[in-house]
Scaffold this motif. Structure first.
Motif, PDB file in Angstrom:
ATOM      1  N   VAL A 109      82.079  47.199  86.084  1.00  0.00           N
ATOM      2  CA  VAL A 109      80.759  47.227  85.476  1.00  0.00           C
ATOM      3  C   VAL A 109      80.587  46.073  84.491  1.00  0.00           C
ATOM      4  O   VAL A 109      79.495  45.521  84.354  1.00  0.00           O
ATOM      5  CB  VAL A 109      80.475  48.598  84.810  1.00  0.00           C
ATOM      6  CG1 VAL A 109      81.098  48.698  83.450  1.00  0.00           C
ATOM      7  CG2 VAL A 109      78.994  48.842  84.722  1.00  0.00           C
ATOM      8  N   GLY A 110      81.680  45.690  83.815  1.00  0.00           N
ATOM      9  CA  GLY A 110      81.581  44.581  82.868  1.00  0.00           C
ATOM     10  C   GLY A 110      81.174  43.302  83.575  1.00  0.00           C
ATOM     11  O   GLY A 110      80.350  42.534  83.098  1.00  0.00           O
ATOM     12  N   GLU A 111      81.744  43.091  84.751  1.00  0.00           N
ATOM     13  CA  GLU A 111      81.442  41.912  85.555  1.00  0.00           C
ATOM     14  C   GLU A 111      79.982  41.959  86.017  1.00  0.00           C
ATOM     15  O   GLU A 111      79.248  40.981  85.925  1.00  0.00           O
ATOM     16  CB  GLU A 111      82.385  41.925  86.757  1.00  0.00           C
ATOM     17  CG  GLU A 111      82.607  40.603  87.391  1.00  0.00           C
ATOM     18  CD  GLU A 111      83.596  40.702  88.553  1.00  0.00           C
ATOM     19  OE1 GLU A 111      84.094  41.824  88.831  1.00  0.00           O
ATOM     20  OE2 GLU A 111      83.841  39.671  89.176  1.00  0.00           O
ATOM     21  N   LEU A 112      79.554  43.127  86.495  1.00  0.00           N
ATOM     22  CA  LEU A 112      78.170  43.288  86.939  1.00  0.00           C
ATOM     23  C   LEU A 112      77.191  42.983  85.806  1.00  0.00           C
ATOM     24  O   LEU A 112      76.256  42.202  85.969  1.00  0.00           O
ATOM     25  CB  LEU A 112      77.952  44.718  87.452  1.00  0.00           C
ATOM     26  CG  LEU A 112      76.499  45.118  87.736  1.00  0.00           C
ATOM     27  CD1 LEU A 112      75.939  44.353  88.928  1.00  0.00           C
ATOM     28  CD2 LEU A 112      76.378  46.628  87.978  1.00  0.00           C
ATOM     29  N   LEU A 113      77.440  43.577  84.640  1.00  0.00           N
ATOM     30  CA  LEU A 113      76.488  43.419  83.539  1.00  0.00           C
ATOM     31  C   LEU A 113      76.476  41.989  82.999  1.00  0.00           C
ATOM     32  O   LEU A 113      75.434  41.486  82.587  1.00  0.00           O
ATOM     33  CB  LEU A 113      76.783  44.430  82.426  1.00  0.00           C
ATOM     34  CG  LEU A 113      76.553  45.889  82.832  1.00  0.00           C
ATOM     35  CD1 LEU A 113      76.899  46.828  81.687  1.00  0.00           C
ATOM     36  CD2 LEU A 113      75.112  46.127  83.294  1.00  0.00           C
ATOM     37  N   ALA A 114      77.640  41.335  83.027  1.00  0.00           N
ATOM     38  CA  ALA A 114      77.672  39.930  82.583  1.00  0.00           C
ATOM     39  C   ALA A 114      76.810  39.075  83.505  1.00  0.00           C
ATOM     40  O   ALA A 114      76.056  38.207  83.050  1.00  0.00           O
ATOM     41  CB  ALA A 114      79.113  39.417  82.574  1.00  0.00           C
ATOM     42  N   ARG A 115      76.875  39.349  84.813  1.00  0.00           N
ATOM     43  CA  ARG A 115      76.069  38.578  85.774  1.00  0.00           C
ATOM     44  C   ARG A 115      74.588  38.891  85.592  1.00  0.00           C
ATOM     45  O   ARG A 115      73.733  38.012  85.700  1.00  0.00           O
ATOM     46  CB  ARG A 115      76.495  38.882  87.205  1.00  0.00           C
ATOM     47  CG  ARG A 115      77.961  38.640  87.505  1.00  0.00           C
ATOM     48  CD  ARG A 115      78.330  37.167  87.380  1.00  0.00           C
ATOM     49  NE  ARG A 115      79.763  36.979  87.490  1.00  0.00           N
ATOM     50  CZ  ARG A 115      80.404  36.801  88.643  1.00  0.00           C
ATOM     51  NH1 ARG A 115      79.765  36.775  89.769  1.00  0.00           N
ATOM     52  NH2 ARG A 115      81.713  36.630  88.655  1.00  0.00           N
TER      53      ARG A 115
END
Ligand code: CA
Length: 268
Positions: A109-115
């Motif tokens: 989720v961290g990767e998704l939200l950063a994108r």
């Protein structure tokens, strides 16, 4: 009056992944609409006027790439592609077709939200406050005056390096394919001249990075392209930088199953 919530359209046929992405976006105050098939997704993209589209490529009634190509005739909405396909060719195809970014399943989720933050911020920044210097690491770029400083010391860039840097800054956080960069900086007849790009990116890193062999800001996306990140590589590992709560989720997808665990902890 409060602003209406930003709207995300999630086009994905796997219910577990829809639940996971919906939960992540709703936690960031997005209003999420879901479509399970390509045809519905295309209709919703025009009627719901989303501020963001999260698009799966493998849909029951077609390929998400076709939706993306259609969409780009009439919309500039940020699109983040999700896919189980891992080949560089597929990533390049999606990015060249107009995707803003690409996540390979499984993703956190961290990767998704950063994108999501990068894609939506870039759109908001377009045309606003062009006079503010752009900063990454100890580099400061005054785009209006064409002045670059590193650690306070003026840096001279050649015209090609200058165009490369401006292009990366205009697309901060986004992967640019080799083809996109070559076409923009050298012209459409040079899209296959990848060696130019390697040489000039090397020069730019020598001037912009503390350790050009281990770049923290001008990042190589292997076999795909380059990405400029403002906050150094650790930004991808997620979490909200400014919030009091750091959220880290890890999602593991098996064939038809997702096990999502969440670790929520308050900063000390
Ligand atoms: Ca799918």
């Amino acid at each position: 009056m409060t602003d209406p919530l930003p709207v995300a359209l999630l086009i994905e046929d796997e219910p577990q992944i829809r639940r996971f992405v919906r939960a992540a976006l709703e936690a960031q105050s997005w209003l999420v609409h879901e479509a399970e098939i390509l045809k519905q997704g295309l209709t919703d993209a025009s009627t719901r006027r989303p501020d963001l589209i999260v698009l799966d490529l493998g849909l029951p009634d077609g390929d998400g790439i076709d939706l993306l190509r259609d969409l780009r005739h009439w919309s500039k909405v940020p699109v983040i592609v999700l896919s189980g396909r891992v080949s560089e060719h597929d990533k390049i195809e999606a990015l060249d077709a107009g995707a803003d970014d690409y996540l390979t399943k499984p993703f956190g989720v961290g990767e998704l939200l950063a994108r999501v933050r990068a894609a939506t911020r870039r759109r908001q920044d377009l045309g606003t406050n062009p006079s503010a210097p752009f900063e990454f690491g100890d580099v400061s770029v005054d785009l209006g005056a064409r002045r670059v400083r590193k650690g306070g010391v003026p840096v001279h860039l050649t015209p090609i390096e200058d165009r490369l840097l401006c292009l990366l800054i205009a697309n901060e956080g986004r992967v640019l394919t080799h083809r996109q960069i070559l076409s923009d900086v050298w012209g459409p007849s040079h899209v296959n001249d990848g060696h130019y790009l390697r040489v000039y990116m090397g020069h730019l890193r020598q001037k912009m990075e503390d350790d050009p062999a281990r770049p923290q800001h001008i990042i190589t996306e292997t076999a795909v392209g380059y990405r400029l990140v403002q906050k150094s590589k650790s930004w991808l590992r997620g979490g909200r930088r400014t919030g009091r709560v750091t959220a880290v989720f890890y999602a593991f997808f098996t064939r038809r199953q997702i096990i999502a665990t969440s670790i929520l902890h308050a900063n000390p």
